[in-house]
Design a protein around this motif. Structure first.
Motif, PDB file in Angstrom:
ATOM      1  N   GLY A 123       0.827  -1.200   0.000  1.00  0.00           N
ATOM      2  CA  GLY A 123       0.000   0.000   0.000  1.00  0.00           C
ATOM      3  C   GLY A 123       0.859   1.247   0.000  1.00  0.00           C
ATOM      4  O   GLY A 123       2.056   1.215   0.312  1.00  0.00           O
ATOM      5  N   PRO A 125       0.729   4.027   1.981  1.00  0.00           N
ATOM      6  CA  PRO A 125       1.277   4.580   3.234  1.00  0.00           C
ATOM      7  C   PRO A 125       2.603   3.932   3.643  1.00  0.00           C
ATOM      8  O   PRO A 125       3.543   4.646   4.020  1.00  0.00           O
ATOM      9  N   LEU A 156       1.497   9.538   5.144  1.00  0.00           N
ATOM     10  CA  LEU A 156       0.079   9.524   5.537  1.00  0.00           C
ATOM     11  C   LEU A 156      -0.651  10.778   5.078  1.00  0.00           C
ATOM     12  O   LEU A 156      -1.797  10.706   4.622  1.00  0.00           O
ATOM     13  N   TYR A 159      -1.162  10.452   1.367  1.00  0.00           N
ATOM     14  CA  TYR A 159      -2.241   9.482   1.121  1.00  0.00           C
ATOM     15  C   TYR A 159      -3.606  10.125   1.383  1.00  0.00           C
ATOM     16  O   TYR A 159      -4.529   9.984   0.574  1.00  0.00           O
ATOM     17  N   ASN A 163      -6.233  10.572  -1.560  1.00  0.00           N
ATOM     18  CA  ASN A 163      -7.363   9.648  -1.444  1.00  0.00           C
ATOM     19  C   ASN A 163      -8.638  10.348  -1.010  1.00  0.00           C
ATOM     20  O   ASN A 163      -9.710  10.077  -1.562  1.00  0.00           O
ATOM     21  N   ASN A 164      -8.564  11.245  -0.060  1.00  0.00           N
ATOM     22  CA  ASN A 164      -9.771  11.820   0.513  1.00  0.00           C
ATOM     23  C   ASN A 164     -10.142  13.177  -0.074  1.00  0.00           C
ATOM     24  O   ASN A 164     -11.316  13.479  -0.233  1.00  0.00           O
ATOM     25  N   GLY A 172      -4.247   1.143  -0.387  1.00  0.00           N
ATOM     26  CA  GLY A 172      -4.056   1.282   1.055  1.00  0.00           C
ATOM     27  C   GLY A 172      -3.286   0.131   1.663  1.00  0.00           C
ATOM     28  O   GLY A 172      -2.734   0.258   2.747  1.00  0.00           O
ATOM     29  N   LEU A 175      -3.225  -1.534   5.609  1.00  0.00           N
ATOM     30  CA  LEU A 175      -3.786  -0.484   6.459  1.00  0.00           C
ATOM     31  C   LEU A 175      -5.130   0.024   5.940  1.00  0.00           C
ATOM     32  O   LEU A 175      -5.669   0.985   6.490  1.00  0.00           O
ATOM     33  N   MET A 176      -5.670  -0.629   4.915  1.00  0.00           N
ATOM     34  CA  MET A 176      -6.893  -0.144   4.268  1.00  0.00           C
ATOM     35  C   MET A 176      -8.049  -0.033   5.256  1.00  0.00           C
ATOM     36  O   MET A 176      -8.798   0.922   5.222  1.00  0.00           O
ATOM     37  N   LEU A 179      -7.194   3.070   7.881  1.00  0.00           N
ATOM     38  CA  LEU A 179      -7.172   4.465   7.402  1.00  0.00           C
ATOM     39  C   LEU A 179      -8.499   4.885   6.831  1.00  0.00           C
ATOM     40  O   LEU A 179      -9.234   4.425   6.238  1.00  0.00           O
TER      41      LEU A 179
END
Length: 179
Positions: A123, A125, A156, A159, A163-164, A172, A175-176, A179
């Motif tokens: 992933g 992160p 982080l 990411y 992503n957001n 991810g 850690l999908m 997070l």
């Protein structure tokens, strides 16, 4: 004692080589042009199945970067062809007569290659943190108490932004669910 002269003019290839050597910055223009075309082509053919969350979508930044690269390539080419030349760095402490630091270059290449290989199974992160920490180590930082923490935070945050906020899904990894 007499010397013979052939009376032939110098070869045109030497003249052309001198012209290119005097305008070696044109190579940078070609590189920027190729990079701009590549970025724009990739951005315009990007499959955008992601729901866009506002006026700035996943295509916006690559299109702006690609157009900027093309503009800079054109402006630099015009400047070079009009006789503009870059000035030598006087304030740098780089000795151009010394050979390149191939150890650092190879370490950085290995870190980038390792991150590219590890991004899918681990992933972004974790692979990103290893990339940032490895790059800091390759460039000379030996702070083992600080560098991994900074690398993890940068990874982080990157990411989360992609992503957001931008809606670009990054893998991810394990850690999908966290997070």
């Amino acid at each position: 004692m007499t010397t013979e002269t052939t009376g032939t003019p110098p070869a045109p290839t030497a003249e052309r080589r001198s012209w290119l050597r005097d305008r070696s910055e044109l190579g940078v223009c070609v590189l920027l042009l190729a990079l701009g075309v590549l970025v724009l082509t990739d951005a315009l053919t990007m499959d955008v199945d992601i729901a866009q969350r506002g006026p700035v979508g996943p295509k916006t930044v690559p299109i702006v970067v690609g157009a900027g690269l093309l503009l800079i390539a054109a402006l630099l080419a015009v400047d070079v062809l009009r006789g503009g030349r870059g000035e030598a760095e006087a304030g740098e402490d780089i000795d151009l007569s010394e050979p390149a630091d191939w150890r650092t270059v190879l370490l950085l290449a290995g870190v980038f290659l390792g991150a590219a290989v590890l991004i899918e199974p681990l992933g972004f992160p974790i692979a990103g943190a290893l990339l940032f920490w490895g790059a800091a180590y390759a460039l000379g930082s030996r702070r083992l108490d600080r560098d991994p923490l900074i690398a993890a935070v940068i990874s982080l945050v990157t990411y989360a932004v992609f992503n957001n906020l931008l809606g670009v899904p990054l893998p991810g990894g394990p850690l999908m669910g966290v997070l």
